[in-house]
Every structure is written in structure tokens, then in C-alpha cells.
Design a protein around this motif. Structure first.
Motif, PDB file in Angstrom:
ATOM      1  N   LEU A 142       0.694  -1.108  -0.016  1.00  0.00           N
ATOM      2  CA  LEU A 142       0.054   0.005  -0.049  1.00  0.00           C
ATOM      3  C   LEU A 142       0.797   1.097  -0.126  1.00  0.00           C
ATOM      4  CD1 LEU A 142      -2.742  -1.095   2.536  1.00  0.00           C
ATOM      5  CD2 LEU A 142      -2.792  -1.198   0.046  1.00  0.00           C
ATOM      6  N   GLY A 143       2.034   1.153   0.224  1.00  0.00           N
ATOM      7  CA  GLY A 143       2.952   2.498   0.085  1.00  0.00           C
ATOM      8  C   GLY A 143       2.928   2.877   1.530  1.00  0.00           C
ATOM      9  N   ARG A 144       3.163   4.266   1.564  1.00  0.00           N
ATOM     10  CA  ARG A 144       3.496   4.960   2.662  1.00  0.00           C
ATOM     11  C   ARG A 144       2.058   4.971   3.335  1.00  0.00           C
ATOM     12  NH1 ARG A 144       7.670   8.620   4.196  1.00  0.00           N
ATOM     13  NH2 ARG A 144       7.156  10.436   5.282  1.00  0.00           N
ATOM     14  N   LEU A 145       2.165   4.466   4.690  1.00  0.00           N
ATOM     15  CA  LEU A 145       0.942   4.468   5.394  1.00  0.00           C
ATOM     16  C   LEU A 145       0.523   5.393   6.411  1.00  0.00           C
ATOM     17  CD1 LEU A 145       0.532   0.627   5.966  1.00  0.00           C
ATOM     18  CD2 LEU A 145      -0.542   1.916   4.135  1.00  0.00           C
ATOM     19  N   LYS A 146      -0.779   6.042   6.641  1.00  0.00           N
ATOM     20  CA  LYS A 146      -0.984   7.163   7.536  1.00  0.00           C
ATOM     21  C   LYS A 146      -1.986   6.013   8.591  1.00  0.00           C
ATOM     22  CE  LYS A 146      -0.999  10.953   4.834  1.00  0.00           C
ATOM     23  NZ  LYS A 146      -2.003  12.184   4.266  1.00  0.00           N
ATOM     24  N   PHE A 147      -1.655   6.158   9.984  1.00  0.00           N
ATOM     25  CA  PHE A 147      -2.517   5.636  11.092  1.00  0.00           C
ATOM     26  C   PHE A 147      -3.079   6.871  11.769  1.00  0.00           C
ATOM     27  CE2 PHE A 147       0.849   2.789   9.973  1.00  0.00           C
ATOM     28  CZ  PHE A 147       0.401   1.299  10.204  1.00  0.00           C
ATOM     29  N   VAL A 148      -4.258   6.621  11.868  1.00  0.00           N
ATOM     30  CA  VAL A 148      -5.168   7.960  12.536  1.00  0.00           C
ATOM     31  C   VAL A 148      -5.734   7.536  13.814  1.00  0.00           C
ATOM     32  CG1 VAL A 148      -7.223   9.520  11.925  1.00  0.00           C
ATOM     33  CG2 VAL A 148      -5.804   8.540  10.218  1.00  0.00           C
ATOM     34  N   GLN A 149      -5.389   8.359  14.804  1.00  0.00           N
ATOM     35  CA  GLN A 149      -5.910   7.881  16.218  1.00  0.00           C
ATOM     36  C   GLN A 149      -7.065   8.734  16.718  1.00  0.00           C
ATOM     37  OE1 GLN A 149      -3.054   9.724  19.069  1.00  0.00           O
ATOM     38  NE2 GLN A 149      -1.799   9.672  17.416  1.00  0.00           N
ATOM     39  N   ARG A 150      -7.643   8.372  17.752  1.00  0.00           N
ATOM     40  CA  ARG A 150      -8.534   9.342  18.514  1.00  0.00           C
ATOM     41  C   ARG A 150      -8.107  10.703  18.861  1.00  0.00           C
ATOM     42  NH1 ARG A 150     -12.302   7.766  23.809  1.00  0.00           N
ATOM     43  NH2 ARG A 150     -13.881   9.541  23.563  1.00  0.00           N
ATOM     44  N   CYS A 151      -8.759  11.680  18.358  1.00  0.00           N
ATOM     45  CA  CYS A 151      -8.359  13.158  18.898  1.00  0.00           C
ATOM     46  C   CYS A 151      -9.313  13.925  18.038  1.00  0.00           C
ATOM     47  CB  CYS A 151      -7.019  13.541  18.510  1.00  0.00           C
ATOM     48  SG  CYS A 151      -6.511  13.825  16.638  1.00  0.00           S
ATOM     49  N   ASP A 152      -9.711  15.125  18.713  1.00  0.00           N
ATOM     50  CA  ASP A 152     -10.332  16.129  18.014  1.00  0.00           C
ATOM     51  C   ASP A 152      -9.167  17.159  17.484  1.00  0.00           C
ATOM     52  OD1 ASP A 152     -12.560  15.217  18.863  1.00  0.00           O
ATOM     53  OD2 ASP A 152     -13.001  16.577  20.661  1.00  0.00           O
ATOM     54  N   LEU A 153      -9.181  17.737  16.458  1.00  0.00           N
ATOM     55  CA  LEU A 153      -8.139  18.332  15.747  1.00  0.00           C
ATOM     56  C   LEU A 153      -8.439  19.939  16.131  1.00  0.00           C
ATOM     57  CD1 LEU A 153      -7.123  16.914  12.178  1.00  0.00           C
ATOM     58  CD2 LEU A 153      -5.806  17.155  14.520  1.00  0.00           C
ATOM     59  N   VAL A 154      -9.394  20.456  16.169  1.00  0.00           N
ATOM     60  CA  VAL A 154      -9.492  21.772  16.101  1.00  0.00           C
ATOM     61  C   VAL A 154     -10.549  22.283  17.238  1.00  0.00           C
ATOM     62  CG1 VAL A 154     -10.117  24.134  15.104  1.00  0.00           C
ATOM     63  CG2 VAL A 154      -8.848  22.611  13.711  1.00  0.00           C
ATOM     64  N   LYS A 155     -10.127  23.056  18.461  1.00  0.00           N
ATOM     65  CA  LYS A 155     -11.291  23.365  19.331  1.00  0.00           C
ATOM     66  C   LYS A 155     -11.441  24.782  19.332  1.00  0.00           C
ATOM     67  CE  LYS A 155     -11.706  19.646  21.843  1.00  0.00           C
ATOM     68  NZ  LYS A 155     -13.209  18.997  22.356  1.00  0.00           N
ATOM     69  N   ILE A 156     -12.711  25.121  19.220  1.00  0.00           N
ATOM     70  CA  ILE A 156     -13.043  26.679  18.965  1.00  0.00           C
ATOM     71  C   ILE A 156     -13.815  27.036  20.371  1.00  0.00           C
ATOM     72  CG2 ILE A 156     -13.351  26.464  16.596  1.00  0.00           C
ATOM     73  CD1 ILE A 156     -16.326  25.817  16.991  1.00  0.00           C
ATOM     74  N   SER A 157     -13.527  28.387  20.384  1.00  0.00           N
ATOM     75  CA  SER A 157     -14.085  29.269  21.389  1.00  0.00           C
ATOM     76  C   SER A 157     -14.931  30.336  21.009  1.00  0.00           C
ATOM     77  CB  SER A 157     -13.190  29.837  22.435  1.00  0.00           C
ATOM     78  OG  SER A 157     -12.192  28.985  22.733  1.00  0.00           O
TER      79      SER A 157
ATOM     80  N   ILE B 132      -8.389  20.656   7.112  1.00  0.00           N
ATOM     81  CA  ILE B 132      -8.394  19.875   8.417  1.00  0.00           C
ATOM     82  C   ILE B 132      -8.629  18.315   7.957  1.00  0.00           C
ATOM     83  CG2 ILE B 132      -9.513  19.616  10.644  1.00  0.00           C
ATOM     84  CD1 ILE B 132     -10.492  22.510  10.260  1.00  0.00           C
ATOM     85  N   GLN B 133      -7.704  17.476   8.542  1.00  0.00           N
ATOM     86  CA  GLN B 133      -8.087  16.048   8.005  1.00  0.00           C
ATOM     87  C   GLN B 133      -7.103  15.131   8.794  1.00  0.00           C
ATOM     88  OE1 GLN B 133      -4.469  15.212   4.926  1.00  0.00           O
ATOM     89  NE2 GLN B 133      -5.587  16.789   4.233  1.00  0.00           N
ATOM     90  N   ASN B 134      -7.693  14.074   8.910  1.00  0.00           N
ATOM     91  CA  ASN B 134      -7.057  12.598   9.446  1.00  0.00           C
ATOM     92  C   ASN B 134      -7.219  12.925  10.815  1.00  0.00           C
ATOM     93  OD1 ASN B 134      -6.749  11.390   7.036  1.00  0.00           O
ATOM     94  ND2 ASN B 134      -4.612  12.276   6.800  1.00  0.00           N
ATOM     95  N   CYS B 135      -8.634  12.498  11.661  1.00  0.00           N
ATOM     96  CA  CYS B 135      -8.558  12.645  13.093  1.00  0.00           C
ATOM     97  C   CYS B 135      -9.654  11.516  13.259  1.00  0.00           C
ATOM     98  CB  CYS B 135      -8.787  13.706  13.801  1.00  0.00           C
ATOM     99  SG  CYS B 135     -10.520  14.324  13.428  1.00  0.00           S
ATOM    100  N   GLY B 136      -9.620  10.750  14.443  1.00  0.00           N
ATOM    101  CA  GLY B 136     -10.377   9.704  14.829  1.00  0.00           C
ATOM    102  C   GLY B 136     -11.676   9.950  15.431  1.00  0.00           C
ATOM    103  N   ALA B 137     -11.854  11.159  15.907  1.00  0.00           N
ATOM    104  CA  ALA B 137     -12.805  11.887  16.669  1.00  0.00           C
ATOM    105  C   ALA B 137     -13.792  12.997  15.685  1.00  0.00           C
ATOM    106  CB  ALA B 137     -12.670  12.281  17.907  1.00  0.00           C
ATOM    107  N   HIS B 138     -13.559  14.260  16.278  1.00  0.00           N
ATOM    108  CA  HIS B 138     -14.240  15.161  15.474  1.00  0.00           C
ATOM    109  C   HIS B 138     -13.023  16.420  14.882  1.00  0.00           C
ATOM    110  CE1 HIS B 138     -17.609  13.950  17.604  1.00  0.00           C
ATOM    111  NE2 HIS B 138     -17.310  14.285  18.649  1.00  0.00           N
ATOM    112  N   ALA B 139     -13.399  16.744  13.802  1.00  0.00           N
ATOM    113  CA  ALA B 139     -12.630  17.728  13.298  1.00  0.00           C
ATOM    114  C   ALA B 139     -12.473  19.185  13.877  1.00  0.00           C
ATOM    115  CB  ALA B 139     -12.967  17.882  11.579  1.00  0.00           C
ATOM    116  N   ILE B 140     -13.562  19.577  13.998  1.00  0.00           N
ATOM    117  CA  ILE B 140     -14.044  20.796  14.880  1.00  0.00           C
ATOM    118  C   ILE B 140     -14.946  20.778  15.922  1.00  0.00           C
ATOM    119  CG2 ILE B 140     -14.694  23.263  14.662  1.00  0.00           C
ATOM    120  CD1 ILE B 140     -13.619  23.424  11.687  1.00  0.00           C
ATOM    121  N   SER B 141     -14.779  20.992  17.069  1.00  0.00           N
ATOM    122  CA  SER B 141     -15.379  20.910  18.022  1.00  0.00           C
ATOM    123  C   SER B 141     -15.268  22.025  19.222  1.00  0.00           C
ATOM    124  CB  SER B 141     -15.547  19.661  18.932  1.00  0.00           C
ATOM    125  OG  SER B 141     -14.224  19.419  19.538  1.00  0.00           O
TER     126      SER B 141
END
Length: 471
Positions: free
Chosen positions: A218-233, A243-252
Motif C-alpha cells: 500500500l505504500g506510505r501509510l497513515k495511522f489515524v488515532q482518536r483526537c479532536d483536531l480544532v477546538k473553537i471558542s 483539516i484532515q485525518n482525526c479519529g474523533a471530530h475535526a472541529i468541536s
């Protein structure tokens, strides 16, 4: 008293009376639209001010190889790690370098109660990428055991990327190959690995069923774990991020309550699939999630694709104020299991409901809803629709939801209601809370209108809609 003074007094009295009457009318009428327009204009004006008037606030520059501790010089930017050590105030600009990839989460400390903070991009080229992936750089890290390959995710020497976050770094949502293909068939038990590309996680190890080394195939592999990438206030504007490749929410949201948030021109892709509840093997992950409370939010001109659960959601289960003036418009959604999900109730006070006031979903294009990788690998494939409602008890009786001028191509289901506590959303509830106007449907042979515990589609209605291609 002379005539001139009398005229002045009369003018002041009439003007005061007019103002008083306007205030009374403003408060007596349902003025959510007026208030929302004011809030939107404030956000748009603040964005223009922040981007054009550099005399207020401070501009910070971030690059993938930045080394500055200050970050205010475009020729000497700081790193994302350094950026997260600072506190940002009114009219500050935090800019990521275009063409760069940033492995890490964005969760900033803000002190901007009197103004907005702007997060965007600088330079030339593609949108800066905010990624939650770890990339395997040593193909020999795989260990073969019969027809199963396993890899130790804790060996950081074999990876580059976001690293091992504190939040379940071995809770892998999916694996992505160098051509962008997603492998998301995570199994509950090791013995369930029966088909090629099935994988299983236990402690720090990942196991994959394959006849040859996954990296060599498959070539160069990406492993994507549980996390929220961008937290907004509150009082935040986000623009031009990929915003890409996260196991939970992209923006929360980061804070308990949130208001005045503007998200535009972003790409949000390859999101979700990690375990939320390991005991029940519940997988989850949304593109943009407003949880429990959100007021005056605008999401527009974004692309949301390959989302495990829903592209955009308002949902909550507390006694907070609920949702007011949330607009989602002019966006494109591709291969999401469902496009939008809505519920709001107070689980600790039966019978008490939070509000959903003026939710507008308009001028969006939906492509292949329910036909992406998330649908293919979810436990319950029934939950896959353009619009997902949950039970009657989770949807306020006076909810105000409008879906208009949207276009849907090749969708699996239009509406979905889940039978929670034997109380699914009724037809009467649909009619009272949902306004559907001028939405165009381009259906596949297997498209349905309403699904839930069973398929409730009416054949005559389906044929009528297919013939008109409009609903």
C-alpha cells in the motif's frame, strides 16, 4: 415658553415615543432573525476589520519549520507547538503558512471578550493542512505472524506526524494509503480478522489481515488515532484551513458555552471512526460538532468529505440554553454517513427541553450521502441519512428548523428517526419543527425517504419524487 422651544420639546417627545414603540415591537415579535442578522454582520465586519486594519491586534505567523519564540515576523515564524503556549486577544490574527502540513491539534488560549480572534493562512499555495496522522517511515516495522501482520504503535522511531497524544493514541480509526484510500474495517476481536485489510487494536499493537507486508503493498501509510483536531471558542473566525485525518471530530467547541463563530472556506476530510465506547464497540466522529450550546454560528463555503458520522451537527443532552441562530450554507458534503444530525434535550430533567431556534440549512450540495467509507464500516448502517433526528423526547416541540434550496445527489436516505425509548419522531413532530423548501433530489434506485427501525418509504411518494426530481 417660546414657540421654538416648544417645537424642540415636541420633536424630542415624538422621537422618544418612536424609539419606545420600536423597542416594544422588537421585544414582542419573534426577533431571532433580526438578532442573528446583527450577529452575522458583526462577524463579517470583524473579519474585514481584522484582515484589513493591521493597526489593531497582533499578527502571528506559524510554519511547519518555525523556530521563533515570538512569531510576529513573517520571515521568522513560530511552530504550532510554540503557538499553543501564547494567549491571544482582541483582533489578533494567527496565520498558518500555505503549502505546509502541521501535525498537531489547535487548541488556543484566548482572552478576547471584546473582539474576535482570526485563524487563517498566509503566503501562496494550497491551504495549510492540519493533520492528526502518524506516518509509518519504516516498512520493516511490521511483524508477520501467519497471515497476520502486527505493528507496535508505541515505537515512535518508526513514525513521523502528530505523535502519541494523551487521549488514546492506540485507538486507531482507520489507515490511509499513499493514494488516499481509506481502510476502516476495524474489528472487535482478533479472531474477526477474516478478510484482507481487516484490522484490530489491542494495547499498543495493531494487527492487519494481509498476505504480504502492508507497507510494500500500500505504500506510505497513515495511522489515524482518536483526537479532536480544532477546538473553537467564542468570538472566533476560522478560514482557509485543510483539516484532515482525526479519529474523533475535526472541529468541536472548547468551552462549555459558545457564540459568535464563523467557519468559512475550509476543507474537512477523512474524519472519525475511532471507538467512543469500547465496551459496545461504538465508533463515532463528526466534521463540525456544536455540543450542548451554540449561539450565532455561521458555516459556509466549506467542503466536508469522508466523514464517519455526520458532516455538521447540533446536539446536546444538558440543561444549557440549547441552540440559537445556527446557519449552515453554501457548503458541499461528499461521502458522509449523514449530512446533519439534530437533537437537544435535558437528560437530567425529563420533560424539559433545550431550544433549537432558527437553524437554517440552505444552498448546500450533498453528494453520495451514506455511500462513503464510514457507512461501509459502521455497526448500524440504518443511521445514514441527509437529516438524522433522534427520539421525540430529544427534539424540542417548538424547534425551528429550515432546510431549503439544497441539492442532493445519489443519497441513500433522506430522513432518519431513531426509536429511542420506543418513542421515535412522529410525522406530526416532523411537520411541526421542520420546514422543507425547494430542495432538489436526484435519487438512486435504492434511495428512500424515511427510515428508522424499518423502512417507511412510501412507494407512490418515491415514484412521484423521482418523476419530478424535486421535493
Amino acid at each position: 415658553m417660546n414657540r421654538k422651544l416648544k417645537k424642540i420639546i415636541a420633536f424630542i417627545f415624538i422621537l422618544s415615543l418612536i424609539i419606545f414603540i420600536c423597542v416594544i415591537i422588537f421585544n414582542l415579535l419573534d426577533n431571532s432573525e433580526i438578532k442573528y442578522d446583527i450577529a452575522i454582520n458583526k462577524m463579517l465586519e470583524s473579519e474585514e476589520k481584522i484582515k484589513s486594519d493591521l493597526s489593531t491586534g497582533t499578527t502571528y505567523y506559524i510554519s511547519s519549520d518555525g523556530t521563533s519564540t515570538d512569531g510576529t515576523d513573517i520571515n521568522n515564524p513560530m511552530s504550532l507547538t510554540q503557538a499553543k503556549t501564547k494567549t491571544y486577544g482582541n483582533d489578533d490574527r494567527i496565520l498558518f503558512k500555505r503549502g505546509d502540513t502541521f501535525y498537531g491539534t489547535i487548541s488556543l488560549t484566548l482572552n478576547n471578550t471584546d473582539g474576535f480572534v482570526y485563524i487563517g493562512a498566509y503566503g501562496e499555495g494550497e491551504r495549510p493542512i492540519i493533520s492528526g496522522a502518524n506516518i509509518l517511515i519504516d516498512p520493516e516495522a511490521w511483524i508477520k505472524e501467519n497471515n497476520i501482520y502486527k505493528i507496535d504503535l508505541s515505537n515512535s522511531e518508526n513514525f513521523v506526524g502528530i505523535g502519541q497524544l494523551n487521549w488514546e493514541p492506540y485507538n486507531i480509526a482507520f489507515i490511509e494509503d499513499e493514494n488516499g484510500n481509506i481502510y476502516g474495517d476495524r474489528k472487535r476481536y482478533l479472531n474477526d480478522l477474516t478478510e484482507n485489510f481487516d484490522f484490530y487494536c489491542e494495547n499498543q499493537f495493531l494487527y492487519m489481515k494481509l498476505d504480504e507486508n502492508p507497507s510494500e503493498l500500500l505504500g506510505r501509510l497513515k495511522f489515524v488515532q482518536r483526537c479532536d483536531l480544532v477546538k473553537i471558542s467564542s468570538n472566533m473566525i476560522i478560514e482557509d484551513l485543510n483539516i484532515q485525518n482525526c479519529g474523533a471530530h475535526a472541529i468541536s467547541k472548547k468551552n462549555e458555552t459558545i457564540e459568535n463563530v464563523y467557519i468559512k472556506n475550509c476543507i474537512i476530510q477523512n474524519i472519525g471512526g475511532s471507538l467512543q465506547v469500547p465496551e459496545s464497540f461504538t465508533r463515532y466522529g463528526n466534521g463540525i460538532e456544536f455540543w450542548n450550546q451554540a449561539k450565532n454560528t455561521l458555516v459556509e463555503n466549506c467542503i466536508l468529505r469522508n466523514i464517519f458520522d455526520t458532516g455538521y451537527t447540533l446536539q446536546g443532552d444538558s440543561n444549557l440554553d440549547g441552540f440559537e441562530n445556527n446557519i449552515f450554507r453554501n457548503n458541499i458534503l461528499i461521502n458522509c454517513s449523514y449530512d446533519t444530525e439534530i437533537f437537544s434535550y435535558d437528560k437530567n430533567n425529563p420533560g424539559k427541553q433545550s431550544k433549537i431556534e432558527r437553524y437554517i440549512y440552505e444552498n448546500n450540495i450533498s453528494i453520495n450521502q451514506g455511500r462513503g467509507w464510514g457507512y461501509e464500516h459502521r455497526n448500524d448502517t440504518r443511521v445514514a441519512s441527509v437529516l438524522v433526528f433522534w427520539a421525540n423526547d430529544t427534539l424540542p416541540d417548538k424547534a425551528d428548523i429550515t432546510m431549503r434550496d439544497n441539492i442532493y445527489f445519489n443519497f441513500r436516505n433522506l430522513y432518519y428517526t431513531y426509536n429511542v425509548y420506543n418513542n421515535p419522531v412522529s410525522n406530526e413532530k416532523y411537520k411541526s419543527v421542520l420546514k422543507s423548501e425547494n430542495n432538489k433530489l436526484y435519487m438512486a434506485e435504492d434511495s428512500t425517504i424515511l427510515c428508522g427501525e424499518g423502512n417507511y418509504a412510501n412507494t407512490a411518494v418515491l415514484e412521484k419524487i423521482r418523476s419530478r426530481e424535486e421535493f
